[in-house]
Design a protein around this motif. Structure first.
Motif, short mmCIF file in Angstrom:
data_model
loop_
_atom_site.label_atom_id
_atom_site.label_comp_id
_atom_site.label_asym_id
_atom_site.label_seq_id
_atom_site.Cartn_x
_atom_site.Cartn_y
_atom_site.Cartn_z
N LEU A 33 0.83 -1.21 0.00
CA LEU A 33 0.00 0.00 0.00
C LEU A 33 0.86 1.25 0.00
O LEU A 33 0.44 2.30 -0.51
CB LEU A 33 -0.93 0.00 1.21
CG LEU A 33 -1.92 -1.16 1.32
CD1 LEU A 33 -2.78 -1.00 2.55
CD2 LEU A 33 -2.77 -1.28 0.07
N LEU A 46 -0.16 5.16 -0.67
CA LEU A 46 -0.41 6.01 -1.83
C LEU A 46 -1.85 6.52 -1.77
O LEU A 46 -2.76 5.78 -1.36
CB LEU A 46 -0.20 5.21 -3.11
CG LEU A 46 1.24 4.78 -3.41
CD1 LEU A 46 1.28 3.83 -4.60
CD2 LEU A 46 2.13 5.99 -3.66
N ALA A 48 -4.21 6.95 -3.89
CA ALA A 48 -5.21 6.14 -4.60
C ALA A 48 -5.51 4.86 -3.83
O ALA A 48 -6.66 4.40 -3.81
CB ALA A 48 -4.72 5.81 -6.01
N SER A 49 -4.50 4.29 -3.19
CA SER A 49 -4.73 3.08 -2.41
C SER A 49 -5.52 3.38 -1.15
O SER A 49 -6.44 2.64 -0.78
CB SER A 49 -3.39 2.42 -2.05
OG SER A 49 -2.78 1.88 -3.20
N SER A 51 -7.62 5.80 -0.66
CA SER A 51 -9.00 6.10 -1.04
C SER A 51 -9.78 4.82 -1.33
O SER A 51 -10.93 4.66 -0.92
CB SER A 51 -9.01 7.01 -2.26
OG SER A 51 -10.32 7.23 -2.73
N GLU A 246 2.14 1.16 -7.01
CA GLU A 246 1.21 1.83 -7.93
C GLU A 246 0.31 0.82 -8.63
O GLU A 246 -0.87 1.09 -8.89
CB GLU A 246 2.00 2.64 -8.96
CG GLU A 246 2.64 3.91 -8.41
CD GLU A 246 3.90 3.67 -7.60
OE1 GLU A 246 4.38 4.60 -6.94
OE2 GLU A 246 4.43 2.52 -7.62
N SER A 249 -2.45 -0.01 -6.35
CA SER A 249 -3.51 1.01 -6.41
C SER A 249 -4.51 0.68 -7.51
O SER A 249 -5.72 0.78 -7.32
CB SER A 249 -2.91 2.40 -6.65
OG SER A 249 -2.13 2.83 -5.56
N GLN A 253 -8.45 -0.17 -7.00
CA GLN A 253 -9.50 0.58 -7.68
C GLN A 253 -10.38 -0.36 -8.51
O GLN A 253 -11.60 -0.16 -8.60
CB GLN A 253 -8.85 1.67 -8.54
CG GLN A 253 -8.23 2.78 -7.71
CD GLN A 253 -7.34 3.69 -8.54
OE1 GLN A 253 -6.81 3.30 -9.58
NE2 GLN A 253 -7.17 4.92 -8.08
#
Length: 261
Positions: A33, A46, A48-49, A51, A246, A249, A253
C-alpha cells in the motif's frame, strides 16, 4: 498502471471474487500500500490506495485487513486505518484474534532476546533495535552491506536459534519473537473468524511483497477462489504478480469497481 493493464488472468480471478458471498481483502502495508522509504515512520499509503481502502471497508460482504510486520502502534500511526479495518501486526503476534499476554517464561525469554539483539546493534554501526510486545527486531537498511550481513547473521545464529524463539527474516530486518506467529496463521484466523460470524467461508485476496508474506500465500486455497498477489520480484508461492505499489492502487481501484457494482 490502469486496471486494464493488470495481467488478464489476475483480472479474471478478481472478477470471480466479485461474485462471492463473503470476501476478505488483506494487504501488507510497506511495499504494497505504501512505497518503501528510508525512514519507516515516514511511510504512507499512496493516495489512490488509501481512497480505495476507505471505499472497500464500507462495502457490504467485504472485510479489509492490514497484515504487517510493524508493531501495532507503528502500523496505526503510518496507515491511519479507516474505522472497520482489521489490523494484524508483528507478523501475527499482535492484533485481531491474537492473544496479547505473555506468560512468565515468555517474558523472561524476551528479556534475554532483547539483551542479545541490543548487544549486536551496539557493535554494528547503522543498525538499530526495535522492541515489540513479543519480540525484538534488528533493522539494517542504513548499515553498510557487509555490516548488515554480519549483524543479521549474528542475530539469526545467536538468539534466533534459541529454544522458544522464532526468527523471521524480511527485507533489511530480522525479527525474533517468543510466540509462534506468522502471517499465514494470522490470515487463517481472520478467515475462520469471519466464517463463524457470517456462516460463509470468505474468499481471500492477499497482496504482499516480503518473504514473510510467503506464509500467507501458502495458506491460501486457489481452488476455493483465493487470490495471492506478489508485489515485486523474488520467488513466491503467489499465483499472480504485479510490479509496484502503484500497480496495487490499480488493483484496489478495480476491486472497488467490481465489488461495489
Amino acid at each position: 498502471m490502469s486496471a486494464g493493464a493488470l495481467p488478464a488472468p489476475l483480472l479474471e480471478a478478481l472478477g470471480s471474487v466479485a461474485t462471492a458471498r463473503s470476501v476478505l481483502l488483506a494487504f501488507d502495508f510497506d511495499g504494497v500500500l505504501a512505497p518503501i522509504v528510508e525512514q519507516p515512520g515516514g511511510a504512507r499509503a499512496l493516495p489512490a490506495s488509501a481512497s480505495a481502502i476507505d471505499e472497500l471497508v464500507r462495502t457490504d460482504r467485504v472485510a479489509v485487513a492490514l497484515v504487517s510486520g510493524r508493531a501495532m502502534d507503528s502500523l496505526r500511526e503510518v496507515s491511519g486505518p479507516p474505522e472497520g479495518a482489521l489490523l494484524v501486526a508483528s507478523h501475527g503476534a499482535e492484533g485481531d484474534g491474537v492473544p496479547s499476554e505473555l506468560d512468565d517464561g515468555q517474558r523472561a525469554l524476551l528479556a534475554r532476546v532483547v539483551e542479545a539483539v541490543r548487544a549486536v546493534v551496539d557493535a554494528h554501526a547503522g543498525t538499530h533495535l526495535e522492541l515489540k510486545p513479543a519480540g525484538a527486531v534488528i533493522h539494517t537498511r542504513s548499515a553498510a552491506r557487509d555490516v548488515a550481513a554480519q549483524a543479521s547473521r549474528l542475530v539469526e545464529d545467536g538468539p534466533g536459534a534459541w529454544d522458544g524463539v522464532r526468527a523471521l527474516r524480511g527485507k533489511e530486518v530480522v525479527e525474533l519473537s517468543v510466540v509462534e506467529a506468522d502471517k499465514g496463521s494470522a490470515l487463517l484466523a481472520l478467515r475462520d473468524r469471519l466464517a463463524e460470524r457470517s456462516g460463509t467461508r470468505p474468499v481471500v485476496v492477499y497482496a504482499g511483497d516480503d518473504v514473510t508474506d510467503e506464509d500467507a500465500f501458502r495458506a491460501l486455497e486457489p481452488g476455493a477462489g483465493d487470490v495471492g498477489v506478489k508485489v515485486g520480484e523474488g520467488e513466491t508461492a503467489a499465483e499472480f504478480r504485479v510490479g509496484t505499489p502503484e500497480d496495487v492502487s490499480a488493483l484496489l481501484q478495480h476491486l472497488v469497481s467490481v465489488l461495489r457494482a
